[in-house]
Every structure is written in C-alpha cells, then in structure tokens.
Motif scaffolding. Structure first.
Motif, PDB file in Angstrom:
ATOM      1  N   ALA A 172       8.647  -7.679 -58.510  1.00 50.72           N
ATOM      2  CA  ALA A 172       7.585  -7.915 -57.532  1.00 50.72           C
ATOM      3  C   ALA A 172       6.515  -8.839 -58.108  1.00 50.72           C
ATOM      4  O   ALA A 172       6.053  -9.784 -57.451  1.00 50.72           O
ATOM      5  CB  ALA A 172       6.962  -6.592 -57.100  1.00 50.72           C
TER       6      ALA A 172
ATOM      7  N   LYS B 211       7.965 -12.351 -58.566  1.00 49.31           N
ATOM      8  CA  LYS B 211       8.069 -13.043 -57.283  1.00 49.31           C
ATOM      9  C   LYS B 211       6.700 -13.556 -56.839  1.00 49.31           C
ATOM     10  O   LYS B 211       6.584 -14.616 -56.216  1.00 49.31           O
ATOM     11  CB  LYS B 211       8.650 -12.103 -56.215  1.00 49.31           C
ATOM     12  N   PHE B 212       5.649 -12.827 -57.165  1.00 51.78           N
ATOM     13  CA  PHE B 212       4.283 -13.270 -56.882  1.00 51.78           C
ATOM     14  C   PHE B 212       3.981 -14.559 -57.632  1.00 51.78           C
ATOM     15  O   PHE B 212       3.163 -15.373 -57.195  1.00 51.78           O
ATOM     16  CB  PHE B 212       3.306 -12.161 -57.287  1.00 51.78           C
TER      17      PHE B 212
ATOM     18  N   SER C 215       6.042  -0.190 -51.843  1.00 49.14           N
ATOM     19  CA  SER C 215       6.426  -1.546 -51.421  1.00 49.14           C
ATOM     20  C   SER C 215       6.065  -2.566 -52.495  1.00 49.14           C
ATOM     21  O   SER C 215       5.170  -2.337 -53.320  1.00 49.14           O
ATOM     22  CB  SER C 215       5.719  -1.911 -50.112  1.00 49.14           C
ATOM     23  N   ASN C 216       6.752  -3.692 -52.455  1.00 47.57           N
ATOM     24  CA  ASN C 216       6.426  -4.777 -53.377  1.00 47.57           C
ATOM     25  C   ASN C 216       5.005  -5.274 -53.161  1.00 47.57           C
ATOM     26  O   ASN C 216       4.309  -5.659 -54.114  1.00 47.57           O
ATOM     27  CB  ASN C 216       7.409  -5.935 -53.198  1.00 47.57           C
ATOM     28  N   ASP C 217       4.555  -5.277 -51.921  1.00 47.26           N
ATOM     29  CA  ASP C 217       3.198  -5.709 -51.595  1.00 47.26           C
ATOM     30  C   ASP C 217       2.173  -4.810 -52.279  1.00 47.26           C
ATOM     31  O   ASP C 217       1.179  -5.295 -52.837  1.00 47.26           O
ATOM     32  CB  ASP C 217       2.995  -5.695 -50.081  1.00 47.26           C
ATOM     33  N   GLU C 218       2.416  -3.497 -52.255  1.00 44.20           N
ATOM     34  CA  GLU C 218       1.499  -2.573 -52.910  1.00 44.20           C
ATOM     35  C   GLU C 218       1.495  -2.787 -54.420  1.00 44.20           C
ATOM     36  O   GLU C 218       0.440  -2.754 -55.067  1.00 44.20           O
ATOM     37  CB  GLU C 218       1.872  -1.119 -52.596  1.00 44.20           C
TER      38      GLU C 218
ATOM     39  N   VAL D  16       2.044  -5.572 -56.085  1.00 42.43           N
ATOM     40  CA  VAL D  16       1.287  -6.791 -56.393  1.00 42.43           C
ATOM     41  C   VAL D  16      -0.205  -6.546 -56.245  1.00 42.43           C
ATOM     42  O   VAL D  16      -0.999  -6.886 -57.137  1.00 42.43           O
ATOM     43  CB  VAL D  16       1.735  -7.955 -55.487  1.00 42.43           C
ATOM     44  N   LYS D  17      -0.604  -5.960 -55.141  1.00 43.84           N
ATOM     45  CA  LYS D  17      -2.036  -5.754 -54.911  1.00 43.84           C
ATOM     46  C   LYS D  17      -2.660  -4.856 -55.967  1.00 43.84           C
ATOM     47  O   LYS D  17      -3.736  -5.150 -56.497  1.00 43.84           O
ATOM     48  CB  LYS D  17      -2.266  -5.168 -53.516  1.00 43.84           C
TER      49      LYS D  17
ATOM     50  N   VAL E 152      -8.143 -14.484 -50.815  1.00 38.13           N
ATOM     51  CA  VAL E 152      -7.765 -13.339 -49.977  1.00 38.13           C
ATOM     52  C   VAL E 152      -8.973 -12.868 -49.166  1.00 38.13           C
ATOM     53  O   VAL E 152      -8.842 -12.439 -48.016  1.00 38.13           O
ATOM     54  CB  VAL E 152      -7.234 -12.184 -50.866  1.00 38.13           C
TER      55      VAL E 152
ATOM     56  N   ASP F  18      -8.760  -2.733 -49.471  1.00 41.47           N
ATOM     57  CA  ASP F  18      -7.502  -2.238 -50.046  1.00 41.47           C
ATOM     58  C   ASP F  18      -7.768  -1.272 -51.200  1.00 41.47           C
ATOM     59  O   ASP F  18      -7.068  -0.272 -51.363  1.00 41.47           O
ATOM     60  CB  ASP F  18      -6.654  -3.410 -50.533  1.00 41.47           C
TER      61      ASP F  18
END
Length: 697
Positions: free
Chosen positions: A507, A510-511, A601-604, A606-607, A656, A664
């Motif tokens: 993850a 990929k970022f 999730s991958n989004d979580e 990364v964040k 962002v 977040d």
C-alpha cells in the motif's frame, strides 16, 4: 538589478545579459533584450548583433525569483523577446558559454546563428519541474538536432556539452579560444558574405518513420514516467513539431504547459525545487557569515558509515585521516573505500589515475594523535552515549583550537555530547544517511551553543560534498528519525489490528514510497529499531509496546543482515520473501493482546502512516526544531524515499487540505487499539486547519 548591457564594437552591437548568478531571464533582462534589438536596428552603423552572457552562464533560463509574481507574465514575456530576436532585420548571433538551459537555450535557438565554447552545457530541464519548455523549445530543438535526440534531451532534462552538437544546425561554430573575439569575427563574416537571416522555425523536421518512433517512445516513456504526466506531454509537443506547421506546434506546446501547471505533480516538483534552495537560509545566520577553512578532515570509525562519510570528502579532493581501534577493522574500511573506486573504474565513470589520486588522499591510522591538525573531525562510532563521551573527551584534548568536532549521531542529544568538551561552540551534529557516499541528505544538528560560523561552515561544506543540508534543532531523533518513529509505530499498530506485512508495504509503495515501512526496517536492521524502542520504553513507562516487532527481534530476526526479519531472505539475494513463520508470530501476538483481526483498507494504511508523519512534523515546527515545513519535506524527499511527485509529507497534507487531515485523524483516534493522545492534532496543525492556511503561512 538585472539588466542587459548594450555596447558596440565597430559595426557589431553587443547585448550582454547580466543577472547573476545564472542570468535568469527576468522581466528587466527580457526588456533589455528587446530594447537592445530595437536600438541596433535603428542605428545605421550597426550591421550585426551579438547576444552573450557570462563565462558561467549564457542563461540558465527563467528567473526563479519571479515565480509566483505578476512579472512572469508581464510583457515582454520570453516568447515575445524571442520573436524580436528572430524577426530582427539584422543578423543576431548567440555567443554561448557556461550554462545554456531552459529559456536560455530557447533564446539561443531564436537567434539566426550560434557560436559556442565546447564545454558549454545545454539542456531543457523543465520536465524536472513537471512542465515542458514553453518558449518554443519543443518545436525548435528537433529542427536542429533531430527528433530522437531532441526528445531524449527534453524528456530527461539532462545537460549535454556543446561539443556534442558540433556539425549540427544547432551550432555554427565551436571555438576553443576567446568566445567574444570569435563571435565578433563570425558576425562580421555574416555581414561580409551577406549570409541569410536563418530562422530555425523554417527548418523541416524529418524522421524516416515518425508513426513507429512515436508509438515506441510513447510506450517506453509511459512505462518509465508512471506518476509524472510531463514526459508524455513533452512527447506530444515534440510529435507536433513533426506533424504540424511551426505555429500549430507552438499552440500544442502552450496548451501542454497550461495543463501541466495545474497538475498536483507539477506543484509538488516546483515545491521541491524551491524547498531545496530554502534549506541553506538560516534565519539568524546572515549569508555573509565568515566560515572556517576545511582543508583536512578526520573520521573516527572505519565501518560502513565511516567509510561512506570519508568517500564524500575524498570525492571533493579533501584529504581524510580515518581512525580505527584495531588494524583488522582499519584494513577492512580502507579496502571498502578502494572497492568503491574500483567499481567506478570498471563502470567507466572514473579513470584509474583519478581513483588512485582519491585513494592517495586517504590516511589510515590507529591513533587519535594523527587528528591533531584536522580542521573537522566526524565521529561515526557506536550509537551509545558512553562511547560518544569517550570519543569527544579525547578529541577535546587532541584537536587544535578552532577545529570543528562533529557527531554522526542519528538520535542522541548533541547538547550532551557538546558538554563532554570544553568547547561546545565548536560541536555540531552531521547526520549522514546510509550509504553515506550516495544518499543526498545531511541533517545538520545545531546545538544550543553551536557557533554561527560553525553552522555556516557546515552548510557551505555540504554544498562542497554535494549534499542537501537541512538544519535541525536538538531532540530525540531530530527531524527525520523522530518522524519515522511515529510512521513505523502506526504501521506496526495496523499489523496488530489485521493488516498483513505484505499489504502494509504494498500500500505504501503504491502510494509512491521507494520502500514500505517493514521492508525498510529489515534493510536498516531490526536491532537498531529495537534498541531505540527499549530506550523509549524505559524513558516512557506508559508507552504502548510494539509486541510483534519486539518478538521478532527476541528471535534474532534483525532483517537482511540475519536473513530474516519481517520477511525472509535467501543468501546473496535482497528480495523480500513472504515467511509463514512471521504470520505465526503475528497471530500469537494478536491473541496475547486480545485483538480480533479486522480488514484494513489500503487507503487507511496510507493515511495513517502518512498522517502520523504530518502530525509529528507539525509538532517539530511548533517546537522550532525545523525552521519551515519545506525543510521537513526535503528531509523526507532526499532521505526517506517519500515520493517526489507528492512533494513531501507537509506539502502533501496541504494539497489534501489540513482540515481533511484533522478530520481523518479524529476518526483514527476512535480506534480502541490507539495509544491515548497519538492522534491528537498538534496545536499548529489544528490552528492552520481551522484558519484554512498552510504550515508556513
């Protein structure tokens, strides 16, 4: 004030660009070029015009001090100035030396003739700012050096010495002697022979198979560029030079640059460009602060870090005395340095003579007494305060007055280290990153008593050894490692909660990171992180422990160096391989902690990792450890593999929206597995988010 000096030499007018240090094409300079052309045209005694710069630079392109100001688009803009040059009624000759880059090369291409020294450096580097040449570079360069060479230059942005263009329409003469004398002689020859006013725009661009070439180039560039839109836009503009009339090609170029200027990638690259130039500016240290002479350097420790540090100075032609305690370690270190230079020779990057000359600058020693005459000494010994105390006590006794005493510590208190000496004003931290001869970042740690001239000397020296130096105050881990500790902790927390080792790393990669946090831990050495964690646990009894990471270290799994860490590694192979044994450890630790794994999730991922960096970065700014948010970004772009096309953690957070970051973080704070206070926004972050501002506003 920048200007263009107008003078005459017989029947030739000379317009000399004067905007140090690189003759950036400021509004005043552009105005001077236009006025000079007009004046020459109106003078019947003038029959030709020479445009030149300085020995250092014909012109390095746009004046970066005008970026973001109305002057950038104030007439005459560069295309207008080039139009005046190209349509002049008398021949215009560019006399080129030094850097001829970006708008400078575009200006030269607008001249009727070009005379150059062989070592002048030519480039169209705009792609490095996420844009493309905007004053005809994509249309004129293919017309003088061919489509393929032009595309390579424009997409890479790499400088090319002028001598490589000898014999092409780019250069009419390459001269080894006095450039101005040759340019004046050439101008008079043009007049005497009634040579035509050649316009590059009138040349035809030819290629035997344009469809096939551009299809191949598009696939190749697309695969290499990935997260960078500018290279493909450059290709589109160059393709237009082949398939469209000049003016239509110029429209494709203009449309391309307008589109690219709006992309987040270009914003990030331009941010990084300016951020790097800001790092050398220290608020309370004037630019004219006297510096100390560094003619000889001492390095203590001939291990991986010590040898890497030494190579930096050897490369710069500065003699190094490297000190070890035992002959075996000293021999091993010297051999490591030798192998680096032998590798350069094998790759054709250095001659054997130069390699020998570098090695001749290295003096191996087993005695501190050989450091009596060094101007700077850098210790690269074990990261333990007791060891540092022994080293600096000896250095204080042996080194001459005025010598700078530097520690390569990555986390320890530089003020305490300075206290081991009777000259704390001469002590500074110089934190190199491994491999020290390759990594660009140098954290310069300013102690409470570090003298201003010592700090100024360190920053000057960083340029000499080609490092990007960022000043940090004293705190645990300084800027980079203090922040990475929070990033790593959050990655390990998600491993506890249900993410797998592979998912977390993929993850983050990929970022855009060069390497995920767990692969990075294996590369750095798990024992290093473990030692830091154990120290922090002792200093902070209520601190949540990273059970999984600690357990792996207790098993002797320290990463690549032991063949096993979060991954397993085969002998002689650095490829990280999945290890079911780690899955077993993770499951056992989750059970001990009473955690039921959940899908993350991958989004979580990364964040949580990136925002952990951002929040700690905001605290570092609050405390004055870093001067500015862009300095933090440079630490991460040059030392920790943060994706350049995202501009660094602080810039990314601003893109962002800081209010969105805080929102977040509030959601993450509701996680029952989170240590209390971890996701509480730093005061500066909360304040700037509420105000709708960026960090440095």
């Amino acid at each position: 004030m920048s200007t263009a000096h107008y003078d005459s030499n017989g029947n030739v007018a000379v317009i000399r660009l004067d905007n140090p240090p690189v003759n950036g094409l400021s509004l005043e300079l552009r105005q001077g070029i236009v006025e000079g052309i007009k004046k020459a045209e109106q003078d019947d005694a003038i029959e030709a015009i020479v445009i030149t710069g300085s020995d250092r630079a014909f012109s390095g392109g746009a004046d970066i001090t005008e970026f973001g100001t109305p002057k950038v688009m104030q007439e005459p803009i560069l295309t207008t100035a080039i139009h005046y040059v190209e349509t002049a009624k008398k021949p215009v000759i560019a006399a080129i030396s030094g850097n001829c880059m970006g708008g400078g090369l575009e200006l030269a291409l607008g001249c009727h003739y070009r005379v150059s020294t062989p070592d002048a450096q030519m480039a169209l580097p705009e792609v490095k700012l996420g844009i493309l040449p905007g004053a005809g570079g994509t249309q004129r360069l293919p017309r003088v050096i061919g489509v393929e060479h032009a595309l390579n230059m424009i997409v890479s942005g790499t400088p090319v010495p002028a001598k490589q263009f000898q014999g092409t329409p780019l250069l009419d003469e390459v001269v080894d002697g006095d450039l101005m004398e040759a340019a004046l002689a050439f101008a008079r020859k043009v007049v005497a022979d009634k040579m035509p006013l050649k316009k590059v725009r009138d040349l035809k661009v030819k290629h035997p198979n344009p469809e096939g070439f551009f299809m191949f180039a598009r696939n190749t560039i697309g695969a290499m560029a990935k997260n960078y839109p500018a290279p493909l836009k450059c290709l589109e503009a160059v393709e237009a030079s082949v398939k469209k009339p000049f003016d239509e090609g110029m429209k494709v170029e203009r449309d391309g640059i307008k589109q690219l200027m709006q992309t987040p990638e270009s914003a990030a690259l331009r941010h990084a460009f300016f951020a790097e130039r800001k790092t050398s500016k220290i608020s309370d240290v004037p630019s004219d602060t006297p510096t100390r002479d560094i003619n000889k350097v001492g390095v203590i420790g001939a291990g991986t870090m010590g040898t890497g540090i030494s190579i930096n100075f050897l490369n710069a032609g500065i003699p190094v005395t490297i000190v070890e305690m035992k002959q075996e370690g000293l021999d091993r270190g010297v051999e490591a340095v030798r192998k680096v230079y032998e590798g350069q020779v094998k790759k054709g990057r250095m001659t054997e003579e130069k390699a020998k000359a570098k090695m001749d600058l290295l003096t191996p020693s087993l005695s501190y007494d050989d450091l009596k005459d060094v101007d700077l000494v850098i210790e690269a010994v074990f990261e333990e305060m007791g060891v540092k105390e022994q080293v600096f006590t000896k250095l204080d006794e042996i080194c001459k007055p005025g010598a700078i005493l530097a520690s390569n510590t990555s986390t320890l208190d530089v003020n305490k280290i300075a206290g081991f000496t009777k000259r704390p004003e001469d002590v500074i931290g110089l934190h190199f990153f491994s491999p020290a001869n390759i990594m660009k970042l140098l954290e310069v740690i300013r102690g409470d008593k570090t003298a201003k001239d010592v700090l100024a000397t360190a920053m000057k020296l960083a340029k000499t050894i080609r490092k990007t130096a960022v000043v940090s105050g004293v705190c645990d881990g300084f800027i980079g490692n203090r922040m990475i500790n929070q990033y790593s902790r959050e990655a390990l927390t998600m491993l506890e909660e249900g993410a797998s080792v592979q998912q977390i790393d993929k993850a983050i990669e990929k970022f855009g990171f060069a390497m995920g946090p767990l692969r990075m831990a294996d590369l750095a050495g798990g024992d290093i992180g473990w030692a830091i964690r154990k120290r922090l646990y002792a200093e902070n009894p209520g601190m949540k422990k990273n059970l999984i990471a600690d357990r792996l270290c207790e098993m002797g799994r320290f990463g690549q160096k032991t063949g096993a860490g979060f991954y397993k590694y085969e002998p002689g192979n650095r490829k990280a391989l999945h290890d079911p044994e780690v899955d077993k450890v993770v499951d056992e630790c989750r059970a001990e902690m009473g955690i039921t794994p959940r899908k993350i999730s991958n989004d979580e991922i990364v964040k949580r990792c990136v925002y952990a960096l951002v929040n700690e970065g905001a605290r570092i700014l609050e405390e004055g450890i870093a001067q500015r948010a862009s300095d933090i970004d440079m630490v991460y772009l040059t030392g920790y593999g943060f994706p350049v096309f995202r501009g660094g953690p602080m810039h990314y957070a601003e893109q962002v929206g800081l209010a969105n970051v805080v929102r977040d973080m509030e959601a993450f704070d509701a996680n029952p597995n989170t240590q209390k206070g971890f996701w509480e926004p730093a005061d500066l972050l909360a304040k700037r988010a509420a105000e709708g501002k960026g960090f440095d506003q």
